[in-house]
Design a protein around this motif. Structure first.
Motif, PDB file in Angstrom:
ATOM      1  N   ALA A 238      43.360  32.158  31.760  1.00 18.39           N
ATOM      2  CA  ALA A 238      41.923  32.050  31.499  1.00 18.39           C
ATOM      3  C   ALA A 238      41.265  31.017  32.413  1.00 18.39           C
ATOM      4  O   ALA A 238      40.120  31.188  32.833  1.00 18.39           O
ATOM      5  CB  ALA A 238      41.693  31.673  30.036  1.00 18.39           C
ATOM      6  N   GLU A 239      42.019  29.939  32.716  1.00 20.25           N
ATOM      7  CA  GLU A 239      41.451  28.884  33.544  1.00 20.25           C
ATOM      8  C   GLU A 239      41.125  29.406  34.948  1.00 20.25           C
ATOM      9  O   GLU A 239      40.074  29.097  35.525  1.00 20.25           O
ATOM     10  CB  GLU A 239      42.458  27.733  33.612  1.00 20.25           C
ATOM     11  N   ILE A 240      42.048  30.200  35.502  1.00 18.21           N
ATOM     12  CA  ILE A 240      41.816  30.788  36.826  1.00 18.21           C
ATOM     13  C   ILE A 240      40.620  31.734  36.769  1.00 18.21           C
ATOM     14  O   ILE A 240      39.749  31.707  37.648  1.00 18.21           O
ATOM     15  CB  ILE A 240      43.082  31.531  37.330  1.00 18.21           C
ATOM     16  N   GLU A 241      40.563  32.554  35.726  1.00 16.80           N
ATOM     17  CA  GLU A 241      39.449  33.492  35.594  1.00 16.80           C
ATOM     18  C   GLU A 241      38.114  32.748  35.570  1.00 16.80           C
ATOM     19  O   GLU A 241      37.151  33.121  36.256  1.00 16.80           O
ATOM     20  CB  GLU A 241      39.591  34.331  34.329  1.00 16.80           C
ATOM     21  N   GLN A 242      38.095  31.656  34.777  1.00 17.36           N
ATOM     22  CA  GLN A 242      36.870  30.869  34.632  1.00 17.36           C
ATOM     23  C   GLN A 242      36.419  30.298  35.977  1.00 17.36           C
ATOM     24  O   GLN A 242      35.252  30.356  36.342  1.00 17.36           O
ATOM     25  CB  GLN A 242      37.180  29.723  33.681  1.00 17.36           C
ATOM     26  N   ARG A 243      37.411  29.751  36.714  1.00 13.96           N
ATOM     27  CA  ARG A 243      37.099  29.155  37.994  1.00 13.96           C
ATOM     28  C   ARG A 243      36.578  30.202  38.989  1.00 13.96           C
ATOM     29  O   ARG A 243      35.619  29.980  39.719  1.00 13.96           O
ATOM     30  CB  ARG A 243      38.346  28.457  38.559  1.00 13.96           C
ATOM     31  N   LEU A 244      37.200  31.394  38.969  1.00 15.99           N
ATOM     32  CA  LEU A 244      36.762  32.476  39.865  1.00 15.99           C
ATOM     33  C   LEU A 244      35.332  32.895  39.552  1.00 15.99           C
ATOM     34  O   LEU A 244      34.528  33.141  40.452  1.00 15.99           O
ATOM     35  CB  LEU A 244      37.695  33.684  39.727  1.00 15.99           C
ATOM     36  N   THR A 245      35.018  32.970  38.257  1.00 10.27           N
ATOM     37  CA  THR A 245      33.656  33.341  37.852  1.00 10.27           C
ATOM     38  C   THR A 245      32.669  32.314  38.376  1.00 10.27           C
ATOM     39  O   THR A 245      31.611  32.663  38.914  1.00 10.27           O
ATOM     40  CB  THR A 245      33.565  33.441  36.316  1.00 10.27           C
ATOM     41  N   ALA A 246      33.029  31.025  38.243  1.00  7.13           N
ATOM     42  CA  ALA A 246      32.147  29.954  38.710  1.00  7.13           C
ATOM     43  C   ALA A 246      31.938  30.046  40.225  1.00  7.13           C
ATOM     44  O   ALA A 246      30.844  29.800  40.737  1.00  7.13           O
ATOM     45  CB  ALA A 246      32.742  28.601  38.327  1.00  7.13           C
ATOM     46  N   ILE A 247      33.007  30.438  40.950  1.00 10.31           N
ATOM     47  CA  ILE A 247      32.921  30.553  42.415  1.00 10.31           C
ATOM     48  C   ILE A 247      32.088  31.773  42.816  1.00 10.31           C
ATOM     49  O   ILE A 247      31.528  31.817  43.912  1.00 10.31           O
ATOM     50  CB  ILE A 247      34.350  30.637  43.021  1.00 10.31           C
ATOM     51  N   GLY A 248      32.003  32.775  41.931  1.00 10.98           N
ATOM     52  CA  GLY A 248      31.191  33.951  42.242  1.00 10.98           C
ATOM     53  C   GLY A 248      31.985  35.171  42.673  1.00 10.98           C
ATOM     54  O   GLY A 248      31.454  36.068  43.319  1.00 10.98           O
ATOM     55  N   VAL A 249      33.289  35.199  42.338  1.00 10.85           N
ATOM     56  CA  VAL A 249      34.101  36.385  42.613  1.00 10.85           C
ATOM     57  C   VAL A 249      33.795  37.420  41.526  1.00 10.85           C
ATOM     58  O   VAL A 249      33.719  37.078  40.355  1.00 10.85           O
ATOM     59  CB  VAL A 249      35.602  36.020  42.628  1.00 10.85           C
ATOM     60  N   SER A 250      33.617  38.697  41.921  1.00 10.41           N
ATOM     61  CA  SER A 250      33.107  39.666  40.942  1.00 10.41           C
ATOM     62  C   SER A 250      34.190  40.411  40.173  1.00 10.41           C
ATOM     63  O   SER A 250      33.996  40.797  39.035  1.00 10.41           O
ATOM     64  CB  SER A 250      32.178  40.677  41.623  1.00 10.41           C
ATOM     65  N   LYS A 251      35.356  40.617  40.788  1.00  6.91           N
ATOM     66  CA  LYS A 251      36.403  41.388  40.120  1.00  6.91           C
ATOM     67  C   LYS A 251      37.737  40.673  40.195  1.00  6.91           C
ATOM     68  O   LYS A 251      37.960  39.866  41.093  1.00  6.91           O
ATOM     69  CB  LYS A 251      36.530  42.777  40.757  1.00  6.91           C
ATOM     70  N   GLY A 252      38.624  41.000  39.223  1.00  7.21           N
ATOM     71  CA  GLY A 252      39.941  40.384  39.238  1.00  7.21           C
ATOM     72  C   GLY A 252      40.997  41.308  38.660  1.00  7.21           C
ATOM     73  O   GLY A 252      40.690  42.307  38.013  1.00  7.21           O
ATOM     74  N   GLN A 253      42.243  40.945  38.931  1.00  8.97           N
ATOM     75  CA  GLN A 253      43.373  41.672  38.358  1.00  8.97           C
ATOM     76  C   GLN A 253      44.544  40.709  38.305  1.00  8.97           C
ATOM     77  O   GLN A 253      44.601  39.754  39.072  1.00  8.97           O
ATOM     78  CB  GLN A 253      43.715  42.904  39.198  1.00  8.97           C
ATOM     79  N   GLY A 254      45.452  40.929  37.380  1.00 13.45           N
ATOM     80  CA  GLY A 254      46.606  40.042  37.305  1.00 13.45           C
ATOM     81  C   GLY A 254      47.187  40.011  35.909  1.00 13.45           C
ATOM     82  O   GLY A 254      46.698  40.677  34.997  1.00 13.45           O
ATOM     83  N   TRP A 255      48.236  39.221  35.748  1.00 14.96           N
ATOM     84  CA  TRP A 255      49.006  39.223  34.506  1.00 14.96           C
ATOM     85  C   TRP A 255      48.188  38.778  33.298  1.00 14.96           C
ATOM     86  O   TRP A 255      48.530  39.094  32.174  1.00 14.96           O
ATOM     87  CB  TRP A 255      50.258  38.353  34.674  1.00 14.96           C
ATOM     88  N   TYR A 256      47.099  38.025  33.518  1.00 22.05           N
ATOM     89  CA  TYR A 256      46.241  37.617  32.405  1.00 22.05           C
ATOM     90  C   TYR A 256      45.720  38.848  31.655  1.00 22.05           C
ATOM     91  O   TYR A 256      45.526  38.818  30.442  1.00 22.05           O
ATOM     92  CB  TYR A 256      45.085  36.768  32.935  1.00 22.05           C
ATOM     93  N   TYR A 257      45.495  39.933  32.388  1.00 21.52           N
ATOM     94  CA  TYR A 257      44.984  41.160  31.764  1.00 21.52           C
ATOM     95  C   TYR A 257      46.123  42.088  31.369  1.00 21.52           C
ATOM     96  O   TYR A 257      45.892  43.130  30.769  1.00 21.52           O
ATOM     97  CB  TYR A 257      44.029  41.880  32.728  1.00 21.52           C
ATOM     98  N   GLY A 258      47.339  41.727  31.724  1.00 17.64           N
ATOM     99  CA  GLY A 258      48.498  42.539  31.370  1.00 17.64           C
ATOM    100  C   GLY A 258      49.303  42.912  32.592  1.00 17.64           C
ATOM    101  O   GLY A 258      48.788  42.977  33.701  1.00 17.64           O
ATOM    102  N   LYS A 259      50.602  43.131  32.354  1.00 21.02           N
ATOM    103  CA  LYS A 259      51.496  43.587  33.416  1.00 21.02           C
ATOM    104  C   LYS A 259      51.166  45.043  33.740  1.00 21.02           C
ATOM    105  O   LYS A 259      50.572  45.742  32.918  1.00 21.02           O
ATOM    106  CB  LYS A 259      52.959  43.474  32.932  1.00 21.02           C
ATOM    107  N   PRO A 260      51.521  45.501  34.964  1.00 21.81           N
ATOM    108  CA  PRO A 260      51.280  46.905  35.304  1.00 21.81           C
ATOM    109  C   PRO A 260      51.897  47.853  34.262  1.00 21.81           C
ATOM    110  O   PRO A 260      52.996  47.592  33.753  1.00 21.81           O
ATOM    111  CB  PRO A 260      51.971  47.050  36.661  1.00 21.81           C
ATOM    112  N   LEU A 261      51.167  48.926  33.955  1.00 22.69           N
ATOM    113  CA  LEU A 261      51.540  49.842  32.876  1.00 22.69           C
ATOM    114  C   LEU A 261      52.075  51.159  33.430  1.00 22.69           C
ATOM    115  O   LEU A 261      51.597  51.650  34.455  1.00 22.69           O
ATOM    116  CB  LEU A 261      50.305  50.153  32.022  1.00 22.69           C
ATOM    117  N   SER A 262      53.028  51.752  32.712  1.00 25.34           N
ATOM    118  CA  SER A 262      53.480  53.105  33.032  1.00 25.34           C
ATOM    119  C   SER A 262      52.337  54.073  32.738  1.00 25.34           C
ATOM    120  O   SER A 262      51.335  53.689  32.125  1.00 25.34           O
ATOM    121  CB  SER A 262      54.688  53.456  32.170  1.00 25.34           C
ATOM    122  N   VAL A 263      52.491  55.334  33.123  1.00 28.79           N
ATOM    123  CA  VAL A 263      51.480  56.348  32.798  1.00 28.79           C
ATOM    124  C   VAL A 263      51.237  56.354  31.288  1.00 28.79           C
ATOM    125  O   VAL A 263      50.087  56.326  30.827  1.00 28.79           O
ATOM    126  CB  VAL A 263      51.932  57.752  33.272  1.00 28.79           C
TER     127      VAL A 263
END
Ligand code: C2E
Ligand code: MG
Ligand code: MG
Ligand code: MG
Length: 288
Positions: A238-263
């Motif tokens: 969450a801390e990384i997400e917060q910092r990215l939002t403050a910097i102005g990055v619009s999209k993200g992906q990574g383990w915070y939202y979950g590991k890659p999923l099978s079909v």
């Protein structure tokens, strides 16, 4: 004695190199049968709008479902596939499976596909990708191609023509792992990119490293001035997400939202969020 141990050490090195070579050869011959058997399968990593948390799509990541060894990472087999020329068939197979799975998902979701620079030497690449789109009935507008800038384009004219054909069909183009390659800024102008992806090495270290924070900030501002939206990969908390939002990055992906999923895993997630047509529950009456 010194001579003897020296000789032993030499013999030990040979044995270990021999084992490496054997392991590599086993992967190579395994890969040769795994591709036609569709054992190289797509996994789906969520991509979200930072701030709202809205799911915008998935990046497709290849996984080898090995019958005895379990899931094998692409870092172990993509380089071998590239060296042996199997990368073309591997990528098209993964793409075919991914588009088939995603075809009935919410039309707002973008599916991102990784293309290795090696594939950009194939003059027929665009036609092959368009064929997969046609065969699976997946709309080109919902497809994004990610190209890494590592060793980008030894044949720039060919890469430009491939990318031109794909973009004519409505496919989008992202520059992957931005910031790690050789002469990053020049690459931005070489091809008509629609998005920049900040390499995860800068993102995972964003909190501890002032240098990483400065680089992420600079890339965000670069994207802004070039009118290119920016995605951060490697959002782990969450801390990384917060910092990215403050910097102005619009999209993200990574383990915070979950590991890659099978079909199946991706389908479950989309069903929960009503982003997939609902199949009637097993045993439920179809017509009430
Ligand atoms: P990439 O396209 O830069 O993919 C991002 C990698 O970061 C993925 O590794 C993903 O699992 C990993 N990752 C995702 N979230 C996080 C996080 O929060 N923290 C950290 N530390 N890592 C995270 P993966 O799946 O091992 O893929 C490695 C590379 O293999 C990819 O890098 C891509 O270049 C290549 N690759 C994967 N699938 C394919 C494919 O189908 N075709 C081609 N040509 N290349 C592929
Ligand atoms: Mg990628
Ligand atoms: Mg990447
Ligand atoms: Mg990468």
């Amino acid at each position: 004695a010194a001579k003897k141990s020296g000789k032993n050490r030499h013999a030990w090195f040979d044995a270990s190199m021999e084992r490496d070579l054997q392991a590599r050869n086993e992967l190579e011959s395994g890969l040769r049968v795994a591709i036609p058997r569709h054992q190289i399968v797509p996994y789906f990593e969520q991509q979200v709008e930072l701030g709202s948390g809205k799911l915008t799509g998935f990046e497709v990541l290849a996984r080898w479902e090995h019958p005895t060894r379990g899931l094998i990472s692409p870092e172990a087999f993509i380089p071998i596939a590239e060296e042996t020329g199997m990368i073309a068939d591997l990528s098209l197979s993964v793409m075919h499976q991914a588009f088939t799975a995603a075809r009935d998902w919410d039309p707002g979701l973008i599916i991102s596909i990784n293309i290795s620079p090696w594939q950009l030497r194939d003059a027929w690449l665009a036609q092959k990708i368009i064929k997969v789109l046609t065969e699976t009935g997946f709309p080109a507008r919902r497809c994004e191609i990610e190209i890494t800038e590592t060793a980008l384009f030894d044949n720039l004219a060919l890469a430009q023509s491939i990318v031109g054909s794909l973009k004519n069909q409505g496919v989008r183009l992202a520059l992957d792992d931005f910031g790690t390659g050789y002469s990053s800024l020049a690459h931005l102008r070489a091809l008509p990119f629609d998005r920049i992806k900040i390499d995860k090495s800068f993102v995972t270290s964003l909190i501890e490293s002032a240098d990483s924070a400065a680089i992420v900030g600079a890339i965000a501002r670069l994207g802004e001035s070039l009118n290119l939206p920016v995605t951060a990969e490697g959002v782990e908390d969450a801390e990384i997400e917060q910092r990215l939002t403050a910097i102005g990055v619009s999209k993200g992906q990574g383990w915070y939202y979950g590991k890659p999923l099978s079909v199946a895993g991706a389908r479950r997630l989309l069903a929960e969020r009503r982003l997939i047509p609902q199949a009637p529950a097993a045993g439920a009456p179809i017509d009430a």
